[in-house]
Design a protein around this motif. Structure first.
Motif, PDB file in Angstrom:
ATOM      1  N   SER A   6      17.770   4.476  73.670  1.00  0.00           N
ATOM      2  CA  SER A   6      18.292   3.299  73.362  1.00  0.00           C
ATOM      3  C   SER A   6      19.602   3.027  72.437  1.00  0.00           C
ATOM      4  CB  SER A   6      17.200   2.091  72.937  1.00  0.00           C
ATOM      5  OG  SER A   6      16.700   2.802  71.781  1.00  0.00           O
ATOM      6  N   GLY A   7      19.283   4.266  71.478  1.00  0.00           N
ATOM      7  CA  GLY A   7      20.346   4.282  70.436  1.00  0.00           C
ATOM      8  C   GLY A   7      21.729   5.208  70.774  1.00  0.00           C
ATOM      9  N   LEU A   8      21.586   6.205  71.753  1.00  0.00           N
ATOM     10  CA  LEU A   8      22.475   7.039  72.087  1.00  0.00           C
ATOM     11  C   LEU A   8      22.979   6.813  73.396  1.00  0.00           C
ATOM     12  CD1 LEU A   8      21.313  10.454  70.519  1.00  0.00           C
ATOM     13  CD2 LEU A   8      22.916   8.697  69.605  1.00  0.00           C
ATOM     14  N   LEU A   9      22.191   6.417  74.443  1.00  0.00           N
ATOM     15  CA  LEU A   9      22.624   6.516  75.871  1.00  0.00           C
ATOM     16  C   LEU A   9      22.783   4.816  76.204  1.00  0.00           C
ATOM     17  CD1 LEU A   9      20.019   8.790  77.472  1.00  0.00           C
ATOM     18  CD2 LEU A   9      22.379   9.212  76.644  1.00  0.00           C
ATOM     19  N   GLY A  10      22.872   3.954  75.352  1.00  0.00           N
ATOM     20  CA  GLY A  10      23.160   2.613  75.890  1.00  0.00           C
ATOM     21  C   GLY A  10      24.509   2.097  75.342  1.00  0.00           C
ATOM     22  N   GLY A  27      23.033  11.060  81.435  1.00  0.00           N
ATOM     23  CA  GLY A  27      22.495   9.749  80.586  1.00  0.00           C
ATOM     24  C   GLY A  27      22.241   8.661  81.480  1.00  0.00           C
ATOM     25  N   ALA A  28      22.769   8.370  82.616  1.00  0.00           N
ATOM     26  CA  ALA A  28      22.411   7.482  83.711  1.00  0.00           C
ATOM     27  C   ALA A  28      21.000   8.157  84.222  1.00  0.00           C
ATOM     28  CB  ALA A  28      23.336   7.636  84.982  1.00  0.00           C
ATOM     29  N   MET A  29      20.609   9.306  84.509  1.00  0.00           N
ATOM     30  CA  MET A  29      19.436   9.990  85.147  1.00  0.00           C
ATOM     31  C   MET A  29      18.419   9.588  83.748  1.00  0.00           C
ATOM     32  SD  MET A  29      18.354  13.758  86.039  1.00  0.00           S
ATOM     33  CE  MET A  29      18.328  14.281  84.257  1.00  0.00           C
ATOM     34  N   GLU A  30      18.706   9.824  82.617  1.00  0.00           N
ATOM     35  CA  GLU A  30      17.817   9.579  81.655  1.00  0.00           C
ATOM     36  C   GLU A  30      17.403   8.132  81.548  1.00  0.00           C
ATOM     37  OE1 GLU A  30      16.371  12.377  79.131  1.00  0.00           O
ATOM     38  OE2 GLU A  30      16.491  12.703  81.270  1.00  0.00           O
ATOM     39  N   ARG A  31      18.463   7.279  81.667  1.00  0.00           N
ATOM     40  CA  ARG A  31      17.946   5.983  81.332  1.00  0.00           C
ATOM     41  C   ARG A  31      16.996   5.486  82.655  1.00  0.00           C
ATOM     42  NH1 ARG A  31      23.590   5.527  79.885  1.00  0.00           N
ATOM     43  NH2 ARG A  31      24.142   5.169  82.144  1.00  0.00           N
ATOM     44  N   ASP A  67      14.061  -0.700  79.339  1.00  0.00           N
ATOM     45  CA  ASP A  67      15.045  -1.079  80.056  1.00  0.00           C
ATOM     46  C   ASP A  67      16.432  -0.942  79.072  1.00  0.00           C
ATOM     47  OD1 ASP A  67      16.458  -2.034  81.972  1.00  0.00           O
ATOM     48  OD2 ASP A  67      15.883  -4.056  82.185  1.00  0.00           O
ATOM     49  N   VAL A  68      17.143  -0.003  79.224  1.00  0.00           N
ATOM     50  CA  VAL A  68      18.317   0.138  78.552  1.00  0.00           C
ATOM     51  C   VAL A  68      19.681  -0.250  79.443  1.00  0.00           C
ATOM     52  CG1 VAL A  68      19.945   1.788  76.969  1.00  0.00           C
ATOM     53  CG2 VAL A  68      17.382   1.834  76.963  1.00  0.00           C
ATOM     54  N   ALA A  69      20.468  -0.943  78.912  1.00  0.00           N
ATOM     55  CA  ALA A  69      21.724  -1.565  79.765  1.00  0.00           C
ATOM     56  C   ALA A  69      22.518  -0.387  79.949  1.00  0.00           C
ATOM     57  CB  ALA A  69      22.303  -2.710  79.047  1.00  0.00           C
ATOM     58  N   ASP A  70      23.055  -0.255  81.178  1.00  0.00           N
ATOM     59  CA  ASP A  70      24.157   0.957  81.409  1.00  0.00           C
ATOM     60  C   ASP A  70      25.361   0.480  80.510  1.00  0.00           C
ATOM     61  OD1 ASP A  70      22.510   2.234  82.967  1.00  0.00           O
ATOM     62  OD2 ASP A  70      23.372   1.103  84.759  1.00  0.00           O
ATOM     63  N   PRO A  71      26.253   1.448  79.796  1.00  0.00           N
ATOM     64  CA  PRO A  71      27.365   1.244  79.071  1.00  0.00           C
ATOM     65  C   PRO A  71      28.255   0.815  79.973  1.00  0.00           C
ATOM     66  CG  PRO A  71      26.944   3.457  79.040  1.00  0.00           C
ATOM     67  CD  PRO A  71      25.522   2.975  79.530  1.00  0.00           C
TER      68      PRO A  71
END
Length: 451
Positions: free
Chosen positions: A232-236, A93-97, A107-111
């Motif tokens: 944005s919906g699943l990886l943020g 997920g970090a790689m996909e962001r 730009d999706v914030a890291d969880p």
């Protein structure tokens, strides 16, 4: 109630309210012709092509480790294997962001990272398994593969066939030279074959290719839009975590604003009324000493001190009005905004349509918002007329300030609108600026009612 304030003027030229003179970017070709050559199209196309191999690897690893972990839950080994599968999905997920940030400009914030309560391995495993973010990453791994296959196939097919058909007249010679046919075989059976080899057929093929080339970028953008929603919906971060972060940021803005207001009040008191009162005390002391020796001079000094007292009182009134005007507390927004409008350098029409009053804090923010916007109209807009409208919609208080100035107001240009936006955001408010070059300018503020 509608009331007009301000000096009359004869010039009613509409020239827009502005805070900057940044001309809009002009393109020689329309967007439909630019799209096949724009960097955005090629970045999104590359994203869709890369999605397939990445999704295949991610799906294979996640489904293997997840099923293995679930199957071994009967033993203790299944728990760490399942936690490892979720951690692996978070890594992907970090790689996909990062990939979406670079290619989709999303730009999706890291969880928030997973942290166990005690810091040990078992605590970390439990935290991973309890984290909703981890399970959303696993859901992304499972759902993205079928979508990646579809997006890869559609985008590559349309893109390759479009460019191949568009350039067909340039490489059609390959068929008679190497294959022994006149061109691409369009139809064939035992007794009849049709090849694309005549000038008309070459032109028609190229025209069809041009249509595909012009349409495909918009297909690619639509496919990439679905990826944006999934990332944005699943990886943020979760909505709750995002809301907590927003509240922390808003709290910081409120604290900074309050501190700035206190510094302003202290500076105004120190440099204004306090300095005048100190000078007044010194003048009265000198007048007291001269009272017996030179009564006339003492009387003049007392008269000057009386004038200084009036100035100090006026400064204190202005300062108190800046903190919270008495007219707002006593009579509400209608009278308070009318008082602001009467001090504006251009005629202002005020219309307030409120059956009741909102919360005092919201009322104060609305007052100072309109005050700052009218100050901007006076200083920057070069307008000849402005209007203020206030109304309630459901549980929201709406404010709108319009002028016929020169336009160009922009929140991102570093003007006072940026600070005003932060103040409104701190109470879940919204500021919308509509200010094209040449005007007119329409700035709408939306605040919670909280009556």
């Amino acid at each position: 109630m509608a009331t007009a304030y301000g000096p009359d003027t004869r010039d009613h030229q509409r020239s827009g309210a502005g805070f900057g003179d940044h001309p809009p970017v002009k393109h020689f070709f329309p967007a439909a012709l630019r799209a096949p050559f724009e960097g955005r199209t090629w970045r999104e196309f590359g994203y869709l092509l890369l999605s397939l191999p990445i999704s295949v690897v991610l799906f294979s690893l996640s489904i293997t480790l997840t099923t293995l972990g679930i199957g071994m839950l009967i033993t203790f080994l299944g728990v760490p294997i399942l936690a490892g599968a979720l951690a692996m999905c978070r890594g992907f997920g970090a790689m996909e962001r990062a990939r979406a940030r670079g290619l989709l400009k999303l730009d999706v914030a890291d969880p928030a990272p997973v942290r166990g309560r005690t810091g040990g391995l078992l605590s970390w495993v439990g935290a991973v398994l309890k984290s909703g973010v981890s399970w959303r990453h696993l859901l992304y791994a499972l759902l993205h593969l079928p979508w990646a296959i579809f997006a890869f196939t559609v985008s590559l097919t349309f893109w390759s066939w479009g460019w191949a058909a568009l350039t067909y007249p340039l490489w059609q010679w390959v068929f008679p030279a190497s294959v022994g046919t006149g061109g691409i075989q369009l139809y064939g059976d035992d007794g009849h074959r049709v090849y694309l080899d005549s000038p008309f057929e070459l032109t028609a093929t190229s025209v069809c290719g041009l249509v595909l080339v012009l349409v495909t970028p918009w297909i690619i953008r639509g496919l990439a839009g679905v990826d944006r929603v999934m990332v944005s919906g699943l990886l943020g971060p979760s909505r709750l975590a995002t809301r907590v972060s927003e509240l922390e940021s808003d709290r910081g803005v409120v604290v900074d604003t309050a501190a700035a207001d206190l510094r302003r009040i202290e500076r105004d008191l120190h440099d204004g009324a306090q300095a005048r009162l100190v000078a007044l005390a010194m003048d009265l002391g000198l007048a007291k000493e001269k009272l017996t020796d030179d009564p006339e001079a003492a009387a003049r000094m007392v008269d000057e001190a009386h004038g200084e007292v009036k100035v100090a009182l006026q400064e204190l009134r202005d300062l108190a009005r800046g903190i919270h005007p008495a007219v707002l507390t006593d009579r509400g927004l209608d009278a308070a905004l009318s008082a602001i409008a009467s001090r504006c350098t251009v005629p202002v029409t005020v219309e307030v349509d409120l059956a009741s009053r909102p919360a005092q804090a919201i009322e104060g923010i609305a007052y100072f918002t309109v005050s700052e916007l009218l100050q901007n109209v006076s200083k920057h807009a070069r307008a000849t007329r402005a209007s203020v409208d206030v109304w309630r919609t459901a549980d929201r208080l709406m404010l709108q300030v319009t002028d016929n100035g020169r336009g160009g107001a922009d929140v991102s240009s570093g003007s006072g609108l940026a600070g005003l936006t932060e103040r409104l955001d701190a109470v879940d408010g919204v500021l919308v600026v509509d200010s094209p070059q040449g005007g007119p300018t329409r700035i709408t503020a939306e605040l919670p009612w909280r009556g």
